[in-house]
Design an enzyme around this catalytic site. Structure first.
Site, PDB file in Angstrom:
ATOM      1  N   ARG A 157      14.506 -44.740 -11.468  1.00 25.95           N
ATOM      2  CA  ARG A 157      13.571 -43.603 -11.311  1.00 25.95           C
ATOM      3  C   ARG A 157      14.264 -42.276 -11.563  1.00 25.95           C
ATOM      4  O   ARG A 157      13.607 -41.308 -11.963  1.00 25.95           O
ATOM      5  CB  ARG A 157      12.933 -43.647  -9.910  1.00 25.95           C
ATOM      6  CG  ARG A 157      11.745 -42.690  -9.730  1.00 25.95           C
ATOM      7  CD  ARG A 157      10.973 -43.006  -8.456  1.00 25.95           C
ATOM      8  NE  ARG A 157       9.801 -42.158  -8.274  1.00 25.95           N
ATOM      9  CZ  ARG A 157       9.747 -41.089  -7.486  1.00 25.95           C
ATOM     10  NH1 ARG A 157      10.789 -40.741  -6.781  1.00 25.95           N
ATOM     11  NH2 ARG A 157       8.634 -40.384  -7.389  1.00 25.95           N
ATOM     12  N   ILE A 177       5.314 -36.649 -10.547  1.00 26.41           N
ATOM     13  CA  ILE A 177       5.532 -38.099 -10.622  1.00 26.41           C
ATOM     14  C   ILE A 177       5.093 -38.604  -9.245  1.00 26.41           C
ATOM     15  O   ILE A 177       5.474 -38.028  -8.216  1.00 26.41           O
ATOM     16  CB  ILE A 177       7.016 -38.442 -10.933  1.00 26.41           C
ATOM     17  CG1 ILE A 177       7.256 -39.964 -10.932  1.00 26.41           C
ATOM     18  CG2 ILE A 177       7.993 -37.772 -10.003  1.00 26.41           C
ATOM     19  CD1 ILE A 177       8.653 -40.366 -11.484  1.00 26.41           C
ATOM     20  N   SER A 178       4.239 -39.634  -9.211  1.00 31.96           N
ATOM     21  CA  SER A 178       3.676 -40.085  -7.932  1.00 31.96           C
ATOM     22  C   SER A 178       4.762 -40.635  -7.016  1.00 31.96           C
ATOM     23  O   SER A 178       5.813 -41.106  -7.465  1.00 31.96           O
ATOM     24  CB  SER A 178       2.623 -41.172  -8.164  1.00 31.96           C
ATOM     25  OG  SER A 178       1.551 -40.682  -8.922  1.00 31.96           O
ATOM     26  N   GLN A 179       4.446 -40.610  -5.713  1.00 33.10           N
ATOM     27  CA  GLN A 179       5.325 -41.187  -4.698  1.00 33.10           C
ATOM     28  C   GLN A 179       5.461 -42.700  -4.959  1.00 33.10           C
ATOM     29  O   GLN A 179       4.460 -43.364  -5.235  1.00 33.10           O
ATOM     30  CB  GLN A 179       4.656 -40.931  -3.346  1.00 33.10           C
ATOM     31  CG  GLN A 179       5.409 -41.423  -2.157  1.00 33.10           C
ATOM     32  CD  GLN A 179       4.637 -41.153  -0.860  1.00 33.10           C
ATOM     33  OE1 GLN A 179       3.663 -40.399  -0.842  1.00 33.10           O
ATOM     34  NE2 GLN A 179       5.069 -41.779   0.203  1.00 33.10           N
TER      35      GLN A 179
END
Ligand code: SAM
Length: 216
Positions: free
Chosen positions: A37, A63-65
């Site tokens: 990530r 950017i999503s959790q």
């Protein structure tokens, strides 16, 4: 782009956190463990990349959790070969998770800058989904119908066209609510004119823009 023992260690503890929050599908946890990530972040933000948090990616987007990515993915019950439409490509991280599960991924992004950036970046990581630029609140009729549709931005209501573009037996996961909080909703198209609906907790997404989204 370099992976390291440090990054792997941080990733391992992120996966542990996501598991403790209730994600149990090992295939999803394996994909979080596999995808670096921090490649989606500037070098200086290694530690941030492995916190279970959303993070700015420019253009006012995030950017999503990781937990949210895992939650939406788990509810869709992705099978290898599923044709999936993702609305809101953003950084491309969610698309990578879907591809790790063997899905055929079609991903659409509204923002031209993010579309251009991610379309160039993702193949360098070895992931090649089909990229589109446009208003995903209208779905992507030319490639419909889909086994699964995943919306990664908060919608004011469930866009009709997304439901129309699902196969029978297909599933749509979408956060619906106001600009601050949205309830996660899972729609299953049981038959041509019968839907089942499940509601989950509240999440906080950036707004879905476009004709069936919020006005920019
Ligand atoms: N899935 C992304 C990831 O893994 O990084 C998270 C994306 S972010 C939370 C939501 C994205 O949806 C933003 O990039 C935003 O530009 C995009 N978006 C908003 N409205 C859209 C629309 N109508 N069609 C397609 N993308 C949209």
């Amino acid at each position: 782009m370099e992976d390291s023992y440090k990054a792997k260690g941080l990733r391992k503890s992120l996966v542990k956190t996501v598991r403790e929050k209730g994600i149990s599908d090992e295939r999803i946890l394996d994909s979080l463990m596999k995808i670096p990530r921090h490649f989606f972040f500037d070098r200086a933000f290694l530690e941030h990349a492995y916190q279970d948090k959303a993070f700015p990616i420019g253009e006012g987007q995030t950017i999503s959790q990781p937990y949210t990515v895992a939650f939406q993915t788990e509810k869709l019950d992705i099978k290898p070969g599923d044709k999936v439409l993702e609305i809101g490509t953003g950084s491309g991280y969610q698309a990578c998770v879907l591809m790790e599960l063997g899905a055929e991924v079609h991903t659409i992004e509204y923002n031209k800058v993010l579309f251009d950036r991610t379309r160039k970046f993702l193949p360098k990581m070895g992931y090649k989904p089909y990229f589109y630029q446009g208003d995903g609140s209208q779905g992507l009729p030319e490639k419909a119908p889909y086994d699964k549709i995943l919306v990664t931005a908060g919608a004011p209501s469930i866009p009709k066209k997304l439901v129309e573009q699902l196969k029978i037996g297909g599933k749509l996961i979408i956060p619906v609510g106001n600009n601050e909080m949205q309830k996660m909703i899972l729609i299953t198209k049981v038959s041509a004119n019968k839907l089942s609906k499940k509601e989950f907790n509240y999440f906080s997404f950036v707004p879905l823009l476009g004709a069936d989204g919020w006005k920019p």
